[in-house]
Motif scaffolding. Sequence first.
Motif, mmCIF file in Angstrom:
data_model
loop_
_atom_site.group_PDB
_atom_site.id
_atom_site.type_symbol
_atom_site.label_atom_id
_atom_site.label_comp_id
_atom_site.label_asym_id
_atom_site.label_seq_id
_atom_site.Cartn_x
_atom_site.Cartn_y
_atom_site.Cartn_z
ATOM 1 N N ILE A 1 0.834 -1.206 0.000
ATOM 2 C CA ILE A 1 0.000 0.000 0.000
ATOM 3 C C ILE A 1 0.863 1.248 0.000
ATOM 4 O O ILE A 1 0.644 2.176 -0.791
ATOM 5 C CB ILE A 1 -0.958 -0.017 1.213
ATOM 6 N N TRP A 2 1.877 1.311 0.884
ATOM 7 C CA TRP A 2 2.648 2.542 0.958
ATOM 8 C C TRP A 2 3.676 2.667 -0.174
ATOM 9 O O TRP A 2 4.417 3.628 -0.238
ATOM 10 C CB TRP A 2 3.258 2.752 2.334
ATOM 11 N N THR A 3 3.731 1.677 -1.045
ATOM 12 C CA THR A 3 4.507 1.825 -2.278
ATOM 13 C C THR A 3 3.611 2.301 -3.428
ATOM 14 O O THR A 3 3.996 3.168 -4.208
ATOM 15 C CB THR A 3 5.162 0.486 -2.657
ATOM 16 N N ILE A 4 2.416 1.736 -3.519
ATOM 17 C CA ILE A 4 1.517 2.074 -4.635
ATOM 18 C C ILE A 4 0.843 3.427 -4.420
ATOM 19 O O ILE A 4 0.701 4.226 -5.359
ATOM 20 C CB ILE A 4 0.456 0.963 -4.811
ATOM 21 N N LEU A 5 0.427 3.698 -3.162
ATOM 22 C CA LEU A 5 -0.308 4.940 -2.892
ATOM 23 C C LEU A 5 0.487 6.194 -3.257
ATOM 24 O O LEU A 5 -0.054 7.090 -3.920
ATOM 25 C CB LEU A 5 -0.742 4.963 -1.420
ATOM 26 N N PRO A 6 1.774 6.313 -2.879
ATOM 27 C CA PRO A 6 2.525 7.505 -3.303
ATOM 28 C C PRO A 6 2.633 7.630 -4.824
ATOM 29 O O PRO A 6 2.611 8.744 -5.359
ATOM 30 C CB PRO A 6 3.909 7.297 -2.668
ATOM 31 N N ALA A 7 2.731 6.502 -5.519
ATOM 32 C CA ALA A 7 2.792 6.553 -6.987
ATOM 33 C C ALA A 7 1.501 7.118 -7.565
ATOM 34 O O ALA A 7 1.519 7.936 -8.502
ATOM 35 C CB ALA A 7 3.067 5.159 -7.542
ATOM 36 N N ILE A 8 0.369 6.703 -7.002
ATOM 37 C CA ILE A 8 -0.926 7.226 -7.467
ATOM 38 C C ILE A 8 -1.026 8.724 -7.185
ATOM 39 O O ILE A 8 -1.489 9.503 -8.027
ATOM 40 C CB ILE A 8 -2.076 6.465 -6.786
ATOM 41 N N ILE A 9 -0.579 9.134 -5.992
ATOM 42 C CA ILE A 9 -0.624 10.563 -5.633
ATOM 43 C C ILE A 9 0.242 11.382 -6.584
ATOM 44 O O ILE A 9 -0.157 12.470 -7.036
ATOM 45 C CB ILE A 9 -0.175 10.751 -4.168
ATOM 46 N N LEU A 10 1.440 10.878 -6.922
ATOM 47 C CA LEU A 10 2.318 11.595 -7.856
ATOM 48 C C LEU A 10 1.665 11.730 -9.230
ATOM 49 O O LEU A 10 1.800 12.767 -9.892
ATOM 50 C CB LEU A 10 3.657 10.874 -7.976
ATOM 51 N N ILE A 11 0.939 10.697 -9.661
ATOM 52 C CA ILE A 11 0.239 10.778 -10.951
ATOM 53 C C ILE A 11 -0.859 11.836 -10.891
ATOM 54 O O ILE A 11 -1.045 12.610 -11.837
ATOM 55 C CB ILE A 11 -0.344 9.401 -11.323
ATOM 56 N N LEU A 12 -1.580 11.896 -9.766
ATOM 57 C CA LEU A 12 -2.646 12.894 -9.608
ATOM 58 C C LEU A 12 -2.096 14.325 -9.618
ATOM 59 O O LEU A 12 -2.806 15.268 -9.941
ATOM 60 C CB LEU A 12 -3.412 12.640 -8.310
ATOM 61 N N ILE A 13 -0.834 14.485 -9.230
ATOM 62 C CA ILE A 13 -0.213 15.803 -9.274
ATOM 63 C C ILE A 13 0.395 16.076 -10.646
ATOM 64 O O ILE A 13 0.299 17.188 -11.178
ATOM 65 C CB ILE A 13 0.868 15.934 -8.171
ATOM 66 N N ALA A 14 1.009 15.055 -11.244
ATOM 67 C CA ALA A 14 1.753 15.255 -12.494
ATOM 68 C C ALA A 14 0.840 15.535 -13.685
ATOM 69 O O ALA A 14 1.154 16.395 -14.516
ATOM 70 C CB ALA A 14 2.611 14.029 -12.777
ATOM 71 N N LEU A 15 -0.285 14.854 -13.790
ATOM 72 C CA LEU A 15 -1.145 15.019 -14.965
ATOM 73 C C LEU A 15 -1.692 16.439 -15.103
ATOM 74 O O LEU A 15 -1.583 17.047 -16.180
ATOM 75 C CB LEU A 15 -2.279 13.982 -14.939
ATOM 76 N N PRO A 16 -2.286 17.034 -14.049
ATOM 77 C CA PRO A 16 -2.722 18.430 -14.192
ATOM 78 C C PRO A 16 -1.556 19.387 -14.441
ATOM 79 O O PRO A 16 -1.695 20.365 -15.173
ATOM 80 C CB PRO A 16 -3.402 18.734 -12.844
#
Length: 230
Positions: free
Chosen positions: A64-79
């Motif tokens: 979880i704490w490996t995948i969750l930060p990756a998802i958060i970074l994607i949510l920041i990077a795309l916009p």
Amino acid sequence: MAHPAQLGFQDAASPVMEELLHFHDHALMIVFLISTLVLYIIVAMVSTKLTNMYILDSQEIEIIWTILPAIILILIALPSLRILYLMDEINNPHLTIKAIGHQWYWSYEYTDYKEIAFDSYMVPTQDLNPGQFRLLEVDHRMVVPTEAPIRVLVSAEDVLHSWAVPALGVKMDAVPGRLNQTAFIASRPGIFYGQCSEICGANHSFMPIVVEAVPLKYFQDWSTLMLEDA
């Protein structure tokens, strides 16, 4: 226009700046949630004497704490990437202005007109009229029409400068021998202040930028008056 004790950005005066403000709020909320979660975990770990073997050694939590930060970074990077490409878009500008940085003033050339060009110097403190801002007012403002795409070609004559107007979401380096370009749309009439944002010498603080956005009719009257005076 910024004011004392201001915590946020200036009010947006262009669509790009509105997007930047929305992205700032989006990223800030993510940072706030992460900080809250980390603070809660620290307080919980310090204040409790209970231990749990599934917390100390758990493959599921590690996933979880490996995948969750990756998802958060994607949510920041795309916009962020979307806004980055939006800021580079220059489609059919209605007006092109060349801004040239000097030590220590700006000169403007309206390239769509043959004879509209002027230098813009800071107004000394002793010459300011009531209501004018110290170190921000100039003798000749850059006048642009509202709700029209404006292209600004930015260069410098001597050293590095940077043409920046925060309310319009514009900042572009002025490099001697190089022509950079940026664009903006002033969404409402107003007077927008900026300053050189690259250390350029002893009087770096004394070469402000003032953009005055007016309705098209008033811009046409101003350009006609400038042509008559030329």
